[in-house]
Design a protein around this motif. Structure first.
Motif, PDB file in Angstrom:
ATOM      1  N   HIS A 121      26.430  76.373  49.991  1.00 27.03           N
ATOM      2  CA  HIS A 121      26.542  76.353  48.697  1.00 27.03           C
ATOM      3  C   HIS A 121      25.772  75.225  48.197  1.00 27.03           C
ATOM      4  CE1 HIS A 121      30.203  78.201  50.336  1.00 27.03           C
ATOM      5  NE2 HIS A 121      30.843  79.012  49.354  1.00 27.03           N
ATOM      6  N   GLN A 122      25.700  73.732  48.082  1.00 25.49           N
ATOM      7  CA  GLN A 122      25.035  73.015  47.801  1.00 25.49           C
ATOM      8  C   GLN A 122      23.484  73.160  47.717  1.00 25.49           C
ATOM      9  OE1 GLN A 122      25.800  70.101  50.752  1.00 25.49           O
ATOM     10  NE2 GLN A 122      27.725  69.304  50.502  1.00 25.49           N
ATOM     11  N   ALA A 123      23.084  73.588  48.463  1.00 30.91           N
ATOM     12  CA  ALA A 123      21.252  74.028  48.513  1.00 30.91           C
ATOM     13  C   ALA A 123      21.041  75.120  46.972  1.00 30.91           C
ATOM     14  CB  ALA A 123      20.900  74.339  49.633  1.00 30.91           C
ATOM     15  N   ASN A 124      21.702  76.117  47.379  1.00 36.71           N
ATOM     16  CA  ASN A 124      21.683  76.639  46.392  1.00 36.71           C
ATOM     17  C   ASN A 124      22.650  76.940  44.998  1.00 36.71           C
ATOM     18  OD1 ASN A 124      20.593  79.241  47.993  1.00 36.71           O
ATOM     19  ND2 ASN A 124      21.731  78.640  49.753  1.00 36.71           N
ATOM     20  N   GLY A 125      23.551  76.040  44.674  1.00 34.19           N
ATOM     21  CA  GLY A 125      24.038  75.343  43.809  1.00 34.19           C
ATOM     22  C   GLY A 125      24.366  76.837  43.356  1.00 34.19           C
ATOM     23  N   LEU A 126      25.580  76.945  44.148  1.00 36.86           N
ATOM     24  CA  LEU A 126      26.894  77.952  44.256  1.00 36.86           C
ATOM     25  C   LEU A 126      27.939  77.866  43.106  1.00 36.86           C
ATOM     26  CD1 LEU A 126      26.367  80.656  47.314  1.00 36.86           C
ATOM     27  CD2 LEU A 126      24.780  79.955  44.739  1.00 36.86           C
ATOM     28  N   THR A 127      28.304  78.608  42.151  1.00 38.44           N
ATOM     29  CA  THR A 127      29.151  78.002  41.247  1.00 38.44           C
ATOM     30  C   THR A 127      30.746  78.810  42.158  1.00 38.44           C
ATOM     31  OG1 THR A 127      28.539  78.158  39.389  1.00 38.44           O
ATOM     32  CG2 THR A 127      30.542  78.131  39.169  1.00 38.44           C
ATOM     33  N   LEU A 128      32.179  77.374  42.499  1.00 35.96           N
ATOM     34  CA  LEU A 128      32.980  78.112  43.317  1.00 35.96           C
ATOM     35  C   LEU A 128      33.510  79.495  42.396  1.00 35.96           C
ATOM     36  CD1 LEU A 128      34.108  74.935  44.465  1.00 35.96           C
ATOM     37  CD2 LEU A 128      33.118  76.710  46.009  1.00 35.96           C
ATOM     38  N   GLY A 129      34.479  80.203  43.556  1.00 34.54           N
ATOM     39  CA  GLY A 129      35.037  81.069  42.538  1.00 34.54           C
ATOM     40  C   GLY A 129      36.104  80.788  41.975  1.00 34.54           C
ATOM     41  N   ILE A 130      36.966  79.329  42.210  1.00 38.10           N
ATOM     42  CA  ILE A 130      37.871  78.472  41.770  1.00 38.10           C
ATOM     43  C   ILE A 130      37.403  78.668  39.711  1.00 38.10           C
ATOM     44  CG2 ILE A 130      37.762  76.915  42.220  1.00 38.10           C
ATOM     45  CD1 ILE A 130      40.942  76.793  42.299  1.00 38.10           C
ATOM     46  N   GLU A 131      36.288  77.864  40.322  1.00 43.22           N
ATOM     47  CA  GLU A 131      35.029  77.473  39.275  1.00 43.22           C
ATOM     48  C   GLU A 131      35.541  78.376  37.806  1.00 43.22           C
ATOM     49  OE1 GLU A 131      32.588  73.841  40.228  1.00 43.22           O
ATOM     50  OE2 GLU A 131      32.230  75.352  40.891  1.00 43.22           O
ATOM     51  N   THR A 132      34.758  79.756  38.835  1.00 42.70           N
ATOM     52  CA  THR A 132      34.366  80.358  37.308  1.00 42.70           C
ATOM     53  C   THR A 132      35.845  81.194  36.728  1.00 42.70           C
ATOM     54  OG1 THR A 132      32.266  81.084  38.922  1.00 42.70           O
ATOM     55  CG2 THR A 132      33.357  83.251  37.185  1.00 42.70           C
ATOM     56  N   GLU A 133      36.883  80.385  37.528  1.00 35.32           N
ATOM     57  CA  GLU A 133      38.051  82.134  37.348  1.00 35.32           C
ATOM     58  C   GLU A 133      38.818  80.462  36.420  1.00 35.32           C
ATOM     59  OE1 GLU A 133      40.573  84.497  40.116  1.00 35.32           O
ATOM     60  OE2 GLU A 133      38.529  84.102  41.088  1.00 35.32           O
ATOM     61  N   ALA A 134      38.568  79.769  36.646  1.00 41.87           N
ATOM     62  CA  ALA A 134      39.601  78.971  35.840  1.00 41.87           C
ATOM     63  C   ALA A 134      39.257  78.247  34.309  1.00 41.87           C
ATOM     64  CB  ALA A 134      39.816  77.347  36.597  1.00 41.87           C
ATOM     65  N   GLY A 135      38.053  78.880  34.332  1.00 43.64           N
ATOM     66  CA  GLY A 135      37.082  78.910  32.977  1.00 43.64           C
ATOM     67  C   GLY A 135      36.721  77.401  32.793  1.00 43.64           C
ATOM     68  N   ASP A 136      36.115  77.184  31.542  1.00 44.74           N
ATOM     69  CA  ASP A 136      34.706  75.912  31.677  1.00 44.74           C
ATOM     70  C   ASP A 136      35.661  75.066  30.951  1.00 44.74           C
ATOM     71  OD1 ASP A 136      32.585  77.461  32.875  1.00 44.74           O
ATOM     72  OD2 ASP A 136      31.642  77.611  30.390  1.00 44.74           O
ATOM     73  N   GLU A 137      36.698  75.326  29.955  1.00 42.59           N
ATOM     74  CA  GLU A 137      37.273  73.916  29.919  1.00 42.59           C
ATOM     75  C   GLU A 137      38.136  73.631  30.695  1.00 42.59           C
ATOM     76  OE1 GLU A 137      40.920  73.820  25.549  1.00 42.59           O
ATOM     77  OE2 GLU A 137      39.633  75.336  26.063  1.00 42.59           O
ATOM     78  N   LEU A 138      38.710  73.998  31.922  1.00 40.68           N
ATOM     79  CA  LEU A 138      39.327  73.693  32.116  1.00 40.68           C
ATOM     80  C   LEU A 138      38.816  72.449  33.887  1.00 40.68           C
ATOM     81  CD1 LEU A 138      42.154  72.957  33.759  1.00 40.68           C
ATOM     82  CD2 LEU A 138      42.469  75.471  35.073  1.00 40.68           C
ATOM     83  N   MET A 139      38.040  73.356  33.804  1.00 40.90           N
ATOM     84  CA  MET A 139      36.689  72.027  34.901  1.00 40.90           C
ATOM     85  C   MET A 139      36.067  71.767  34.861  1.00 40.90           C
ATOM     86  SD  MET A 139      37.277  74.429  37.266  1.00 40.90           S
ATOM     87  CE  MET A 139      36.601  72.843  38.852  1.00 40.90           C
ATOM     88  N   GLU A 140      35.468  71.103  32.559  1.00 39.31           N
ATOM     89  CA  GLU A 140      35.545  69.855  32.640  1.00 39.31           C
ATOM     90  C   GLU A 140      36.740  69.022  31.960  1.00 39.31           C
ATOM     91  OE1 GLU A 140      33.059  67.222  30.508  1.00 39.31           O
ATOM     92  OE2 GLU A 140      32.268  69.085  32.097  1.00 39.31           O
ATOM     93  N   PHE A 141      37.497  69.908  31.834  1.00 37.98           N
ATOM     94  CA  PHE A 141      39.163  68.977  32.039  1.00 37.98           C
ATOM     95  C   PHE A 141      39.193  67.931  33.377  1.00 37.98           C
ATOM     96  CE2 PHE A 141      43.583  67.806  32.191  1.00 37.98           C
ATOM     97  CZ  PHE A 141      43.823  67.016  31.550  1.00 37.98           C
ATOM     98  N   THR A 142      38.737  68.736  34.014  1.00 35.74           N
ATOM     99  CA  THR A 142      39.264  68.504  35.665  1.00 35.74           C
ATOM    100  C   THR A 142      37.848  67.653  36.871  1.00 35.74           C
ATOM    101  OG1 THR A 142      40.118  70.584  36.240  1.00 35.74           O
ATOM    102  CG2 THR A 142      39.751  69.519  38.565  1.00 35.74           C
ATOM    103  N   ARG A 143      37.362  67.864  35.621  1.00 36.02           N
ATOM    104  CA  ARG A 143      36.034  66.378  36.254  1.00 36.02           C
ATOM    105  C   ARG A 143      35.673  65.320  35.327  1.00 36.02           C
ATOM    106  NH1 ARG A 143      32.757  71.364  37.290  1.00 36.02           N
ATOM    107  NH2 ARG A 143      31.956  71.406  34.822  1.00 36.02           N
ATOM    108  N   ARG A 144      36.558  65.641  35.068  1.00 42.33           N
ATOM    109  CA  ARG A 144      36.188  64.119  33.795  1.00 42.33           C
ATOM    110  C   ARG A 144      37.536  63.299  34.362  1.00 42.33           C
ATOM    111  NH1 ARG A 144      39.334  63.213  28.963  1.00 42.33           N
ATOM    112  NH2 ARG A 144      40.061  65.395  28.712  1.00 42.33           N
ATOM    113  N   ARG A 145      38.704  64.376  34.129  1.00 46.41           N
ATOM    114  CA  ARG A 145      39.822  62.871  34.632  1.00 46.41           C
ATOM    115  C   ARG A 145      39.658  62.843  35.978  1.00 46.41           C
ATOM    116  NH1 ARG A 145      42.355  60.333  33.573  1.00 46.41           N
ATOM    117  NH2 ARG A 145      44.759  61.545  33.973  1.00 46.41           N
ATOM    118  N   LEU A 146      39.406  63.641  37.463  1.00 38.80           N
ATOM    119  CA  LEU A 146      39.149  62.765  38.340  1.00 38.80           C
ATOM    120  C   LEU A 146      37.793  61.809  38.265  1.00 38.80           C
ATOM    121  CD1 LEU A 146      38.774  66.807  40.652  1.00 38.80           C
ATOM    122  CD2 LEU A 146      40.366  64.801  40.430  1.00 38.80           C
TER     123      LEU A 146
END
Length: 310
Positions: free
Chosen positions: A197-222
């Motif tokens: 996953h790390q070498a190929n830069g694969l996006t996690l399924g949960i990231e795709t389904e959750a959407g950019d807005e929620l994932m951006e919020f999650t990464r920022r808060r974490l």
């Protein structure tokens, strides 16, 4: 002194700083033979003997052995040749002493037991080639199967840990941890799974389904929480984790219960296993690479918090 006068051992001793006993020893060893003797049998030396004795003293102080000095005096070897060879030998000794110093400081810092200190010393005594072979065996054993991802193997190989000749205490400790880690079959299985996953830069399924807005919020808060030094297993982390679980549960139309938390943890840990992330942290230390905060994964923090605060 002139070129015709002969001098006694006592006179040479005063002029060279060598003891009479030492000069007599060099004479007996034929390193600096006497030029002649008095009627009573006492040894006499000329100006050339003085120069030879001064050269002998200098070379001995530099650690050159007598047989080699004899070859220099006999002009079988030049001083330059001897100096070069001896300097190379001293380089090896210095590197060995510096490595021993680093091991001892690492042992003192970590409070290592005698067994751990012995292991640390043994692992750091490996030559550069032996250390590379150890890593090569790990990579081949982890990614040498038919189904292994070649990109993952190339990524791990490109970041081969290379202990320098003069390692710091932290580099020694990190190298020892790495050497123990890569021999663990469970860790190899984790690395094989995550590195793809790390070498190929694969996006996690949960990231795709959750959407950019929620994932951006999650990464920022974490990121903010990690930078604040909050432990994911602490009570201080509970409000953030509860809020994230609620937001994800709404998007996935699930109940924010323990089962959903476990599911979230499983989804996020696919690309960031804590032991694999620890491997990369240790590699950065051994190679003395600058840690880039933006590249430090935040998902392991979330996974730990989800499993702790159910």
């Amino acid at each position: 002194m002139d070129g015709t006068t002969l001098y006694s051992i006592g006179e040479l001793s005063r002029r060279t700083g060598l003891s009479v006993k030492t000069i007599r020893f060099y004479s007996d060893a034929n390193v600096v033979a006497p030029t002649g003797r008095t009627p009573a049998g006492y040894r006499l030396y000329d100006l050339d003997a003085l120069f030879r004795l001064e050269l002998v003293r200098t070379l001995r102080e530099l650690g050159i052995d007598l047989p080699t000095i004899q070859r220099v005096l006999n002009r079988e070897l030049s001083v330059a040749e001897v100096a070069s060879a001896h300097a190379d030998a001293l380089d090896v000794q210095i590197q060995t002493l510096q490595l021993r110093r680093s091991v001892l400081r690492a042992a003192a810092k970590s409070g290592s037991s005698p067994k751990e200190t012995k292991l640390m010393h043994r692992l750091t005594q490996l030559s550069g080639e032996e250390r590379r072979r150890l890593i090569d065996d790990f990579i081949d054993g982890t990614f040498g199967t038919e189904n292994a991802d070649p990109n993952a193997a190339a990524m791990v190989r490109a970041a081969t840990p290379d202990l320098p000749d003069e390692p710091s205490t932290d580099q020694v400790a990190a190298w020892v941890e790495l050497a123990e880690m890569i021999g663990d079959d469970d860790f190899r299985a984790r690395m094989r799974l995550v590195a793809g996953h790390q070498a190929n830069g694969l996006t996690l399924g949960i990231e795709t389904e959750a959407g950019d807005e929620l994932m951006e919020f999650t990464r920022r808060r974490l990121t903010e929480t990690r930078n604040a030094g909050i432990d994911p297993r602490s009570d201080e982390a509970v409000p953030l984790v509860d809020d994230l679980v609620r937001r994800f549960a709404e998007v996935f139309t699930r109940t924010p219960d323990a089962e959903f938390r476990d599911w979230m943890a499983q989804q996020f840990e696919v690309a960031h296993d804590p032991r694999v992330d620890e491997y990369w942290r240790l590699v950065w230390i051994v190679n003395d690479w600058q840690v880039v905060p933006n590249l430090i994964p935040v998902y392991p923090w979330l996974v730990q918090a989800l499993r702790r605060n159910r």
